[in-house]
Each structure stands twice: as structure tokens, then as C-alpha cells.
Design a protein around this motif. Structure first.
Motif, short mmCIF file in Angstrom:
data_model
loop_
_atom_site.label_atom_id
_atom_site.label_comp_id
_atom_site.label_asym_id
_atom_site.label_seq_id
_atom_site.Cartn_x
_atom_site.Cartn_y
_atom_site.Cartn_z
N ASP A 88 10.16 0.35 5.18
CA ASP A 88 9.27 -0.74 4.76
C ASP A 88 10.01 -1.96 4.23
O ASP A 88 9.37 -2.91 3.75
CB ASP A 88 8.32 -0.25 3.65
CG ASP A 88 7.42 0.88 4.12
OD1 ASP A 88 7.16 0.97 5.33
OD2 ASP A 88 6.98 1.68 3.26
N ASP A 132 8.18 1.90 -3.07
CA ASP A 132 8.25 3.30 -2.64
C ASP A 132 9.71 3.64 -2.35
O ASP A 132 10.28 3.21 -1.35
CB ASP A 132 7.39 3.49 -1.39
CG ASP A 132 7.33 4.94 -0.92
OD1 ASP A 132 8.20 5.74 -1.31
OD2 ASP A 132 6.41 5.26 -0.14
N ASN A 170 10.32 5.56 1.21
CA ASN A 170 10.15 4.86 2.49
C ASN A 170 10.70 3.43 2.47
O ASN A 170 10.32 2.63 3.32
CB ASN A 170 8.66 4.83 2.85
CG ASN A 170 8.09 6.21 3.09
OD1 ASN A 170 8.67 7.01 3.83
ND2 ASN A 170 6.96 6.51 2.46
N THR A 217 -6.36 8.95 -5.15
CA THR A 217 -5.90 7.70 -4.56
C THR A 217 -6.61 7.42 -3.24
O THR A 217 -6.89 8.33 -2.46
CB THR A 217 -4.38 7.73 -4.31
OG1 THR A 217 -4.07 8.83 -3.46
CG2 THR A 217 -3.63 7.88 -5.63
N HIS A 251 -3.17 -4.08 0.07
CA HIS A 251 -3.43 -4.49 1.44
C HIS A 251 -3.20 -5.99 1.59
O HIS A 251 -3.68 -6.80 0.79
CB HIS A 251 -4.86 -4.14 1.85
CG HIS A 251 -5.07 -4.11 3.33
ND1 HIS A 251 -5.13 -5.25 4.09
CD2 HIS A 251 -5.22 -3.06 4.19
CE1 HIS A 251 -5.32 -4.93 5.35
NE2 HIS A 251 -5.38 -3.61 5.45
N LYS A 292 8.50 7.05 -7.27
CA LYS A 292 8.64 8.30 -6.50
C LYS A 292 10.06 8.87 -6.56
O LYS A 292 10.54 9.47 -5.59
CB LYS A 292 8.20 8.10 -5.05
CG LYS A 292 6.78 7.58 -4.90
CD LYS A 292 6.35 7.50 -3.44
CE LYS A 292 4.93 6.96 -3.30
NZ LYS A 292 4.48 6.89 -1.90
N THR A 295 -7.23 3.64 -0.48
CA THR A 295 -6.95 2.22 -0.29
C THR A 295 -8.05 1.38 -0.94
O THR A 295 -9.21 1.49 -0.58
CB THR A 295 -6.85 1.89 1.21
OG1 THR A 295 -5.83 2.69 1.80
CG2 THR A 295 -6.52 0.41 1.40
N CYS A 314 0.84 -1.19 0.00
CA CYS A 314 0.00 0.00 0.00
C CYS A 314 0.88 1.25 0.00
O CYS A 314 1.97 1.26 0.58
CB CYS A 314 -0.89 0.02 1.25
SG CYS A 314 -2.20 -1.21 1.27
N ASP A 315 0.41 2.29 -0.67
CA ASP A 315 1.09 3.59 -0.74
C ASP A 315 2.40 3.55 -1.53
O ASP A 315 3.20 4.49 -1.44
CB ASP A 315 1.38 4.14 0.67
CG ASP A 315 0.11 4.35 1.47
OD1 ASP A 315 -0.90 4.75 0.87
OD2 ASP A 315 0.13 4.11 2.70
N SER A 316 2.61 2.50 -2.30
CA SER A 316 3.80 2.47 -3.15
C SER A 316 3.60 3.27 -4.43
O SER A 316 4.57 3.57 -5.14
CB SER A 316 4.17 1.03 -3.50
OG SER A 316 3.12 0.40 -4.24
N GLY A 317 2.34 3.62 -4.73
CA GLY A 317 2.05 4.40 -5.93
C GLY A 317 1.62 3.57 -7.11
O GLY A 317 1.65 4.04 -8.26
#
Length: 243
Positions: free
Chosen positions: A132, A125, A128, A76, A102, A160, A78, A57-60
Motif C-alpha cells: 500500500d 498498516d 501491508n 469493524t 475511504h 499491527k 467500512t 481503509c483497513d489500517s486499524g
């Protein structure tokens, strides 16, 4: 009794022309070969023709998906369902499938599409990755251990890269290889401690050596870019070559 004379031309016309069965046989063989080639092509294109986008999640992922298909950044959120669209490259086209990140739902959707995948795009990502890396390496190890993915090419896309704190490809690759080595040791020791003959240890890489992506039989490549800024030329070129 008068004798009836038959002219040679009339006599020949009454005789049947012999059939050349060799020409018919050749035509049948050619037609059969064409049909076999056609069905083999259709089977291959139908069984391994899609590309899967996956990652945490949140990796784009969804931004990359939307930019590749529609050249725009989506709103965007979830997702608990997959996104499916058609990617075009000239006269060619293929399905692109964005798997939810997820952990509660991603395995379900990945299992649904993995047997039709020609390529897997694993989105990371780059900002991060240090925070992660454990989760990224654990999920990536799970994917690469799946026998259904063995025929696929895998692209690890370092997303990113437009952000100031983004790590480079080489840093990300080194971090992942180190953590994948730890994941391999942990999983191997756990499986070996279970007294169950049906459990098979999935060992990625070379025995006795630290994990490296170059030790795998699969075609694994690293590219960098930015979904937000639509800097996806390397990624789209990779898909185009695979189609």
C-alpha cells in the motif's frame, strides 16, 4: 449675637473624604488583563484542541480509536461517517475524531475538522505497507501539503505490530521517504506542465535533495504499537503531552 462654636471633630465630619482614583484605575487594569488572558486562552483552546485519526481503509484506525476511548475492540466495518469521542487524561479532556479511510469521503471530513486540529495521527498498516506504500505516501503527502496542518504535530503510528509480518518503524519510514520522493517529483512535474499562474507547486522538503521527514518544519514522529492488543502507551503519552 451669640457666636456658635463648632468642634473640630464635627467640622471634619462635614468634609468629604477625597476619592483615591489610582486604586480604582489599578483595579480596572488588572481586571482588563485577566479578561484578555482568559479570552486568548479560550480562543486558542477552541480553535486548536482536537486530534484527528486518519489513514487508509483497513489500517486499524477505528480499533485504535475504540481502544483509546473505551478499551475495547469494536466490530469493524467500512465507515462512511466520522467517529467522534472524548479522550480523557486526568482532569483534561479533548475530542478525538476518527476520519473514514475511504478516498471518496475522507477529504470531505478531513476538511471539516482540519482547522480545529491540534494533532494528526496518521495510522499505517505495518503488515501491508509494502503493498500500500504508493497510496499511503500519496495521501500523506496531500495532508502535509495542506497549510491548515502546518501548526499541527503529526504522529505516524505504525499499527499491527503484534503480527508476525509487521515491518519495523525504520523500514516503514524508509519506504515512505522513498515513495514520498517519487510522489513529489510526479506532482511537481504535473503542476509545472500546466500553464496556469494560479497553480502553486507545493514542494515538501529541501530542493535538490531526496525527501526526508527531518527536512520538514513540522514536528513529525513515528511510533509503533498494536490497536488490537491495546499496546498504545506511546500514542496515549503523545496525546497527553499535547493536551
Amino acid at each position: 449675637m451669640d457666636r456658635i462654636n463648632v468642634k473640630p471633630d464635627e467640622q471634619n465630619s462635614t468634609e468629604s473624604t477625597p476619592v483615591d482614583f489610582s486604586q480604582i484605575l489599578v483595579a480596572l487594569i488588572v481586571g482588563l488583563v485577566v479578561l484578555v488572558i482568559y479570552f486568548i486562552y479560550k480562543k486558542r483552546s477552541s480553535t486548536r484542541s482536537t486530534f484527528i485519526l486518519t489513514g487508509l481503509c483497513d489500517s486499524g484506525k477505528s480499533v485504535v480509536f475504540s481502544q483509546l476511548l473505551y478499551s475495547k475492540v469494536p466490530e469493524t466495518f467500512t465507515s462512511i461517517a466520522e467517529n467522534v469521542g472524548t479522550y480523557h487524561a486526568g482532569r483534561l479532556s479533548t475530542r478525538l475524531i476518527d476520519i473514514p479511510g475511504h478516498e471518496r469521503v475522507r477529504d470531505k471530513f478531513f476538511d471539516q475538522y482540519k482547522n480545529t486540529a491540534k494533532g494528526v495521527i496518521f495510522v499505517v498498516d505495518s503488515v501491508n505497507i509494502q503493498k500500500d506504500v504508493r497510496d499511503v505516501a500519496d495521501y500523506l503527502y496531500t495532508l502535509l501539503s495542506d497549510s491548515a496542518i502546518n501548526p499541527c504535530s503529526v504522529l505516524i503510528f505504525c499499527n499491527k505490530q503484534d503480527e508476525e509480518m509487521a515491518k519495523s518503524i525504520q523500514v516503514i519510514k524508509t519506504l515512505l521517504e522513498k515513495e514520498m520522493n517519487t510522489v513529489r517529483k510526479t506532482r511537481t512535474s504535473k503542476l509545472q506542465s500546466v500553464d496556469d499562474s494560479e497553480n502553486k507547486v507545493v514542494y515538501l522538503g529541501k530542493d535538490g535533495k531526496d525527501f526526508e521527514f527531518s527536512h520538514l518544519n513540522q514536528n513529525i514522529q513515528f511510533y509503533e504499537g498494536s490497536g488490537k492488543n491495546n499496546e498504545l502507551e506511546n500514542l496515549s503519552d503523545w496525546i497527553d503531552r499535547m493536551m
